[in-house]
Design an enzyme around this catalytic site. Structure first.
Site, PDB file in Angstrom:
ATOM      1  N   ALA A  65       0.864  -1.178   0.000  1.00 39.82           N
ATOM      2  CA  ALA A  65       0.000   0.000   0.000  1.00 39.82           C
ATOM      3  C   ALA A  65       0.904   1.232   0.000  1.00 39.82           C
ATOM      4  O   ALA A  65       2.060   1.169   0.413  1.00 39.82           O
ATOM      5  CB  ALA A  65      -0.877  -0.014   1.242  1.00 39.82           C
ATOM      6  N   GLY A 109       0.756  -5.073   0.922  1.00 40.49           N
ATOM      7  CA  GLY A 109      -0.430  -5.127   0.069  1.00 40.49           C
ATOM      8  C   GLY A 109      -0.149  -5.740  -1.293  1.00 40.49           C
ATOM      9  O   GLY A 109      -1.060  -6.277  -1.940  1.00 40.49           O
ATOM     10  N   GLU A 112      -0.445  -9.327  -0.728  1.00 42.94           N
ATOM     11  CA  GLU A 112      -1.871  -9.591  -0.482  1.00 42.94           C
ATOM     12  C   GLU A 112      -2.673  -9.568  -1.786  1.00 42.94           C
ATOM     13  O   GLU A 112      -3.567 -10.399  -1.993  1.00 42.94           O
ATOM     14  CB  GLU A 112      -2.417  -8.566   0.515  1.00 42.94           C
ATOM     15  CG  GLU A 112      -1.798  -8.746   1.898  1.00 42.94           C
ATOM     16  CD  GLU A 112      -2.160  -7.633   2.869  1.00 42.94           C
ATOM     17  OE1 GLU A 112      -2.518  -7.953   4.000  1.00 42.94           O
ATOM     18  OE2 GLU A 112      -2.084  -6.455   2.507  1.00 42.94           O
ATOM     19  N   GLU A 132       4.728  -5.146   7.183  1.00 48.90           N
ATOM     20  CA  GLU A 132       3.968  -4.089   7.861  1.00 48.90           C
ATOM     21  C   GLU A 132       4.425  -3.858   9.295  1.00 48.90           C
ATOM     22  O   GLU A 132       4.378  -2.748   9.802  1.00 48.90           O
ATOM     23  CB  GLU A 132       2.462  -4.428   7.847  1.00 48.90           C
ATOM     24  CG  GLU A 132       1.788  -4.300   6.499  1.00 48.90           C
ATOM     25  CD  GLU A 132       1.849  -5.573   5.664  1.00 48.90           C
ATOM     26  OE1 GLU A 132       2.688  -6.452   5.941  1.00 48.90           O
ATOM     27  OE2 GLU A 132       1.041  -5.671   4.714  1.00 48.90           O
TER      28      GLU A 132
HETATM   29  N1  DAK Z   1       4.684   3.203  -0.551  1.00 51.26           N
HETATM   30  C1  DAK Z   1       5.110   4.374  -1.078  1.00 51.26           C
HETATM   31  N2  DAK Z   1       6.282   4.502  -1.721  1.00 51.26           N
HETATM   32  C2  DAK Z   1       7.068   3.420  -1.801  1.00 51.26           C
HETATM   33  C3  DAK Z   1       6.699   2.176  -1.259  1.00 51.26           C
HETATM   34  C4  DAK Z   1       5.423   2.087  -0.611  1.00 51.26           C
HETATM   35  N3  DAK Z   1       4.950   0.941  -0.106  1.00 51.26           N
HETATM   36  N4  DAK Z   1       7.697   1.294  -1.485  1.00 51.26           N
HETATM   37  C5  DAK Z   1       8.644   1.963  -2.165  1.00 51.26           C
HETATM   38  N5  DAK Z   1       8.279   3.235  -2.355  1.00 51.26           N
HETATM   39  C6  DAK Z   1       9.021   4.284  -3.024  1.00 51.26           C
HETATM   40  C7  DAK Z   1      10.176   4.786  -2.177  1.00 51.26           C
HETATM   41  O1  DAK Z   1       9.747   5.760  -1.254  1.00 51.26           O
HETATM   42  C8  DAK Z   1      11.090   5.369  -3.240  1.00 51.26           C
HETATM   43  O2  DAK Z   1      10.559   6.627  -3.649  1.00 51.26           O
HETATM   44  P1  DAK Z   1      11.521   7.916  -3.877  1.00 51.26           P
HETATM   45  O3  DAK Z   1      12.270   8.080  -2.619  1.00 51.26           O
HETATM   46  O4  DAK Z   1      12.400   7.516  -5.029  1.00 51.26           O
HETATM   47  O5  DAK Z   1      10.565   9.028  -4.212  1.00 51.26           O
HETATM   48  C9  DAK Z   1      10.924   4.400  -4.394  1.00 51.26           C
HETATM   49  O6  DAK Z   1       9.659   3.748  -4.192  1.00 51.26           O
HETATM   50  C10 DAK Z   1      11.996   3.323  -4.425  1.00 51.26           C
HETATM   51  O7  DAK Z   1      12.114   2.761  -3.130  1.00 51.26           O
HETATM   52  P2  DAK Z   1      13.516   2.590  -2.373  1.00 51.26           P
HETATM   53  O8  DAK Z   1      14.390   3.765  -2.643  1.00 51.26           O
HETATM   54  O9  DAK Z   1      13.209   2.266  -0.964  1.00 51.26           O
HETATM   55  O10 DAK Z   1      14.113   1.329  -3.160  1.00 51.26           O
HETATM   56  P3  DAK Z   1      15.030   0.136  -2.591  1.00 51.26           P
HETATM   57  O11 DAK Z   1      15.413  -0.662  -3.795  1.00 51.26           O
HETATM   58  O12 DAK Z   1      16.106   0.658  -1.715  1.00 51.26           O
HETATM   59  O13 DAK Z   1      14.054  -0.745  -1.652  1.00 51.26           O
HETATM   60  C11 DAK Z   1      11.970  -1.865  -1.094  1.00 51.26           C
HETATM   61  C12 DAK Z   1      12.938  -1.411  -2.213  1.00 51.26           C
HETATM   62  C13 DAK Z   1      10.708  -2.415  -1.780  1.00 51.26           C
HETATM   63  C14 DAK Z   1      12.635  -2.992  -0.293  1.00 51.26           C
HETATM   64  C15 DAK Z   1      11.666  -0.675  -0.168  1.00 51.26           C
HETATM   65  O14 DAK Z   1      11.197   0.409  -0.974  1.00 51.26           O
HETATM   66  C16 DAK Z   1      10.616  -0.964   0.852  1.00 51.26           C
HETATM   67  O15 DAK Z   1      10.893  -1.585   1.869  1.00 51.26           O
HETATM   68  N6  DAK Z   1       9.378  -0.473   0.609  1.00 51.26           N
HETATM   69  C17 DAK Z   1       8.304  -0.553   1.567  1.00 51.26           C
HETATM   70  C18 DAK Z   1       7.760  -1.956   1.630  1.00 51.26           C
HETATM   71  C19 DAK Z   1       6.657  -2.047   2.671  1.00 51.26           C
HETATM   72  O16 DAK Z   1       6.859  -1.699   3.844  1.00 51.26           O
HETATM   73  N7  DAK Z   1       5.479  -2.479   2.218  1.00 51.26           N
HETATM   74  C20 DAK Z   1       4.348  -2.582   3.072  1.00 51.26           C
HETATM   75  C21 DAK Z   1       3.567  -1.327   2.921  1.00 51.26           C
HETATM   76  S1  DAK Z   1       2.264  -1.252   4.120  1.00 51.26           S
HETATM   77  C22 DAK Z   1      -4.795  -1.249   6.142  1.00 51.26           C
HETATM   78  C23 DAK Z   1      -4.820  -2.310   5.257  1.00 51.26           C
HETATM   79  C24 DAK Z   1      -3.706  -2.642   4.507  1.00 51.26           C
HETATM   80  C25 DAK Z   1      -2.548  -1.947   4.637  1.00 51.26           C
HETATM   81  C26 DAK Z   1      -2.515  -0.879   5.509  1.00 51.26           C
HETATM   82  C27 DAK Z   1      -3.632  -0.528   6.258  1.00 51.26           C
HETATM   83  N8  DAK Z   1      -5.968  -0.853   6.918  1.00 51.26           N
HETATM   84  C28 DAK Z   1      -7.202  -1.667   6.752  1.00 51.26           C
HETATM   85  C29 DAK Z   1      -5.975   0.278   7.744  1.00 51.26           C
HETATM   86  C30 DAK Z   1      -1.401  -2.348   3.857  1.00 51.26           C
HETATM   87  C31 DAK Z   1      -0.214  -1.868   4.199  1.00 51.26           C
HETATM   88  C32 DAK Z   1       0.984  -2.058   3.418  1.00 51.26           C
HETATM   89  O17 DAK Z   1       1.060  -2.658   2.386  1.00 51.26           O
END
Ligand code: DAK
Length: 258
Positions: A65, A109, A112, A132
């Site tokens: 997400a 997400g 998911e 998460e």
């Molecule tokens: N959201 C927004 N931007 C993201 C992103 C994300 N999930 N993942 C990556 N990006 C963006 C980064 O900010 C970066 O943007 P700039 O800085 O260039 O503007 C660009 O994509 C490249 O990312 P990195 O510079 O970090 O690239 P790396 O190769 O170093 O790392 C990575 C890649 C995929 C390992 C890393 O980006 C990472 O860890 N990303 C986050 C992964 C993550 O935590 N995913 C889970 C997201 S939370 C809910 C229901 C569902 C959810 C929430 C609430 N409710 C019912 C309330 C679901 C939640 C999720 O999915």
């Protein structure tokens, strides 16, 4: 609708939907999920489409997400805006088969969403995880439920509690992905698989999907009964007559999807 965050193409009876926010690692924003919902509605009503492939980029399927989009949400924003439920679950309600073709990261997400599809064909570069917990939250679009059913409690618990990623070999061993293919061949292979499915009787395909999905929701006895009743119903289709007649006459079947 003009799509800015996804691409929708057709390859004969197969719709190929590509998540397309590469700069944000295909982070699943509200706009992207609205477009995906719209595209799935469109292909679901298009009788010429009989199977769907959902994919992302070579480096990333979807990194979850959109963290930047939701970081300031209040409880009321999430609850009253029906966050996730409003536009995330269309893939899981699709009656036509959806193959997820995953290369690179499928996180949070993204993992998911892939699990909402019927099966996951993965590139040798794929990585899966529910990170998460590192953000101070928990999976909210089925990660604790679908992942546990697919790979079992122990591994799902470890992945969700540590945020560790699985590589594709581990994901295949655990039963999350159906098959691993070289990344350069992923789309071609996924479309080929979807074309094979699309070549069969559409009602039989839809009934098979419905029966397998029912096995997740019910007891064995109820599931077997559901399968038996559905199996009886397939004898009302023209395609059953055609398929069995074609076999008996040693000729290819010409399904009319009726
Ligand atoms: N959201 C927004 N931007 C993201 C992103 C994300 N999930 N993942 C990556 N990006 C963006 C980064 O900010 C970066 O943007 P700039 O800085 O260039 O503007 C660009 O994509 C490249 O990312 P990195 O510079 O970090 O690239 P790396 O190769 O170093 O790392 C990575 C890649 C995929 C390992 C890393 O980006 C990472 O860890 N990303 C986050 C992964 C993550 O935590 N995913 C889970 C997201 S939370 C809910 C229901 C569902 C959810 C929430 C609430 N409710 C019912 C309330 C679901 C939640 C999720 O999915």
């Amino acid at each position: 609708m003009n799509y800015e965050n996804i691409r929708l193409e057709t390859r004969g009876p197969v719709a190929l939907i590509t998540l397309n926010r590469p700069k944000a690692f295909n982070a699943l924003s509200n706009d992207l999920m609205d477009e995906l919902t719209h595209a799935l509605d469109a292909v679901e009503t298009d009788v010429a489409i009989r199977a769907i492939v959902l994919t992302g980029g070579e480096k990333v399927f979807a990194a979850g997400a959109d963290i930047k989009g939701m970081k300031d949400y209040s409880y009321m924003d999430a609850y009253q805006g029906n966050f996730i439920t409003r536009n995330w679950e269309r893939a899981s309600r699709c009656r036509k088969p959806i193959v997820a073709a995953v290369a690179g990261y499928a996180l949070g997400g993204g993992c998911e969403l892939a699990m909402m599809c019927d099966f996951i064909l993965a590139a040798d570069t794929a990585k899966f995880g529910q990170p998460e917990i590192k953000l101070g939250i928990l999976p909210g679009a089925g990660g604790t439920q679908r992942l546990t059913r697919l790979i079992g409690k122990s591994k799902a618990m470890e992945l969700c509690l540590t945020g560790r990623m699985m590589d594709v070999q581990e994901a295949e061993r655990a039963g999350l992905v159906s098959r691993i293919v070289p990344v350069a061949e992923l789309i071609e292979e996924a479309v080929k698989v979807a074309e094979t499915i699309a070549s069969y009787s559409m009602p039989a395909v839809m009934m098979t999907k419905e029966c397998i999905n029912r096995s997740y929701e019910t007891t064995l006895a109820e599931g077997l009964l559901f399968e038996r009743r559905t199996f009886h119903a397939v004898f009302a289709t023209a395609d059953q007559k055609e398929g069995m007649d074609a076999f008996s006459s040693k000729r290819p079947a010409d399904f009319k999807h009726r």
